[in-house]
Design a protein around this motif. Structure first.
Motif, PDB file in Angstrom:
ATOM      1  N   MET A 183       1.724   1.927   1.259  1.00  0.00           N
ATOM      2  CA  MET A 183       0.293   1.872   1.495  1.00  0.00           C
ATOM      3  C   MET A 183       0.031   0.764   2.505  1.00  0.00           C
ATOM      4  O   MET A 183       0.318  -0.408   2.236  1.00  0.00           O
ATOM      5  CB  MET A 183      -0.473   1.583   0.202  1.00  0.00           C
ATOM      6  N   PRO A 184      -0.477   1.088   3.689  1.00  0.00           N
ATOM      7  CA  PRO A 184      -0.726   0.055   4.708  1.00  0.00           C
ATOM      8  C   PRO A 184      -1.728  -0.984   4.217  1.00  0.00           C
ATOM      9  O   PRO A 184      -2.548  -0.719   3.343  1.00  0.00           O
ATOM     10  CB  PRO A 184      -1.288   0.853   5.890  1.00  0.00           C
ATOM     11  N   SER A 185      -1.660  -2.157   4.814  1.00  0.00           N
ATOM     12  CA  SER A 185      -2.565  -3.238   4.423  1.00  0.00           C
ATOM     13  C   SER A 185      -4.015  -2.838   4.645  1.00  0.00           C
ATOM     14  O   SER A 185      -4.896  -3.168   3.836  1.00  0.00           O
ATOM     15  CB  SER A 185      -2.233  -4.510   5.223  1.00  0.00           C
ATOM     16  N   GLU A 186      -4.302  -2.120   5.745  1.00  0.00           N
ATOM     17  CA  GLU A 186      -5.675  -1.709   6.031  1.00  0.00           C
ATOM     18  C   GLU A 186      -6.209  -0.799   4.926  1.00  0.00           C
ATOM     19  O   GLU A 186      -7.386  -0.894   4.543  1.00  0.00           O
ATOM     20  CB  GLU A 186      -5.750  -0.987   7.379  1.00  0.00           C
ATOM     21  N   THR A 187      -5.358   0.078   4.415  1.00  0.00           N
ATOM     22  CA  THR A 187      -5.762   0.964   3.330  1.00  0.00           C
ATOM     23  C   THR A 187      -5.895   0.189   2.023  1.00  0.00           C
ATOM     24  O   THR A 187      -6.727   0.520   1.170  1.00  0.00           O
ATOM     25  CB  THR A 187      -4.735   2.090   3.163  1.00  0.00           C
ATOM     26  N   ASN A 188      -5.080  -0.864   1.878  1.00  0.00           N
ATOM     27  CA  ASN A 188      -5.071  -1.672   0.657  1.00  0.00           C
ATOM     28  C   ASN A 188      -6.075  -2.825   0.742  1.00  0.00           C
ATOM     29  O   ASN A 188      -5.822  -3.924   0.275  1.00  0.00           O
ATOM     30  CB  ASN A 188      -3.654  -2.219   0.424  1.00  0.00           C
ATOM     31  N   ARG A 189      -7.196  -2.562   1.393  1.00  0.00           N
ATOM     32  CA  ARG A 189      -8.295  -3.528   1.533  1.00  0.00           C
ATOM     33  C   ARG A 189      -7.822  -4.857   2.139  1.00  0.00           C
ATOM     34  O   ARG A 189      -8.233  -5.937   1.727  1.00  0.00           O
ATOM     35  CB  ARG A 189      -8.983  -3.748   0.182  1.00  0.00           C
ATOM     36  N   ASP A 190      -6.890  -4.723   3.095  1.00  0.00           N
ATOM     37  CA  ASP A 190      -6.396  -5.878   3.865  1.00  0.00           C
ATOM     38  C   ASP A 190      -5.784  -6.972   2.975  1.00  0.00           C
ATOM     39  O   ASP A 190      -5.852  -8.160   3.293  1.00  0.00           O
ATOM     40  CB  ASP A 190      -7.524  -6.484   4.720  1.00  0.00           C
ATOM     41  N   THR A 191      -5.207  -6.558   1.870  1.00  0.00           N
ATOM     42  CA  THR A 191      -4.544  -7.523   0.981  1.00  0.00           C
ATOM     43  C   THR A 191      -3.025  -7.477   1.121  1.00  0.00           C
ATOM     44  O   THR A 191      -2.304  -8.008   0.287  1.00  0.00           O
ATOM     45  CB  THR A 191      -4.920  -7.245  -0.493  1.00  0.00           C
ATOM     46  N   GLY A 192      -2.558  -6.853   2.177  1.00  0.00           N
ATOM     47  CA  GLY A 192      -1.117  -6.718   2.379  1.00  0.00           C
ATOM     48  C   GLY A 192      -0.646  -5.326   2.025  1.00  0.00           C
ATOM     49  O   GLY A 192      -1.246  -4.640   1.199  1.00  0.00           O
ATOM     50  N   GLN A 193       0.434  -4.891   2.670  1.00  0.00           N
ATOM     51  CA  GLN A 193       0.946  -3.562   2.382  1.00  0.00           C
ATOM     52  C   GLN A 193       1.521  -3.511   0.967  1.00  0.00           C
ATOM     53  O   GLN A 193       1.900  -4.520   0.392  1.00  0.00           O
ATOM     54  CB  GLN A 193       1.999  -3.151   3.401  1.00  0.00           C
TER      55      GLN A 193
END
Length: 280
Positions: free
Chosen positions: A175-185
């Motif tokens: 899950m990319p960081s951007e998808t993970n609400r910018d909390t890291g991949q």
């Protein structure tokens, strides 16, 4: 005298034919299918030779590996070259991520929480891993937002076949960081490549989409065999087990760019190694 020489050569010819026939039937038979069969494990190879029959789909005997180095790669499905894997439309419901998800839900592919494959995931655990790190927010994660597909392979020179081979070991759903609400991949799951390959060996379970000629779509297994993707090296075997980006000075204002350039440099080093091999 002519009759004696004639009989002599006749006898010699029969002896040579018999000798070659015996030699031929005495040779061990190396079958690709046989090499992939048998019980999983490193000892399930051809003729008693150690061979990876758990993760790999290539019949490479351990004793035939003259050179080997582990390589961790990332496929960004959003790149133009990788769009045949990403799928069509806005939701990408016919893409590789959706097809892997469906295969897991159908119990056709087993998934794990770790790359050592010691912690199998239940379907419920697998589903919960699609939640963001901030579990207070339960918004749905769209498949189109899962655009990283990582995998680990061994770059191997097979001295038995005198060729370089790419021996893929496993896939990692990320899950990319951007998808993970910018909390890291976030790692969702690991899949043995052998399981992935065998399940997606037919187009019915998923297709690499040829947008230039729809009659030539390919199953994912064949697309991986032909290396029909563009990937970036994220890590290779090193003493610190570090990612390439961790090898770059964190104070560098262009850290990601420098990591990308180092990954390309590593690719060229592999090419140079292979070229130098044939100069001996």
């Amino acid at each position: 005298m002519k009759e004696i020489m004639k009989e002599f050569w006749k006898g010699t010819g029969l002896f040579i034919i018999g000798f070659l026939a015996c030699s031929f039937f005495a040779l061990p038979a190396f079958s690709q299918n046989d090499a992939n069969s048998g019980n999983p494990g490193m000892d399930g190879g051809d003729g008693g030779f150690k061979m990876d029959t758990v993760y790999s789909v290539l019949p490479i005997r351990e004793s035939d590996k003259m050179y080997q180095i582990g390589v961790w790669r990332r496929i960004d499905l959003r790149e133009k070259y990788n769009l045949p894997f990403y799928g069509t439309g806005g939701l990408k419901t016919d893409g590789i991520m959706t097809n892997i998800y469906n295969a897991v839900m159908d119990n056709s592919i087993e998934v794990f929480a770790d790359e050592e494959f010691t912690q199998p995931l239940s379907i419920t655990d697998f589903q919960t891993r699609f939640l963001t790190t901030d579990e207070s927010v339960t918004d749905s994660i769209f498949v189109k937002d899962l655009y990283f597909l990582d995998f680990r392979e061994d770059f191997v020179f097979d001295k038995h076949r005198s060729e370089v081979r790419f021996d893929v070991k496993y896939l990692e759903l990320v899950m990319p960081s951007e998808t993970n609400r910018d909390t890291g991949q976030k790692t969702i799951a690991f899949i043995r490549y052998r399981d992935f390959y065998n399940h997606f060996d037919t187009e019915e379970n998923g297709q690499w989409l040829n947008f230039q000629n729809t009659s030539k779509n390919l199953p994912y297994s064949q697309a991986f065999d032909l290396r029909l993707f563009r990937s970036v090296v994220r890590k290779y075997t090193n003493p610190d087990n570090a990612l390439i980006i961790d090898m770059v000075d964190p104070n560098n204002p262009n850290q990601e760019l420098q990591a990308y350039l180092k990954s390309i440099e590593f690719e060229y080093d592999l090419l140079e190694w292979e070229n130098n091999l044939w100069e001996w």
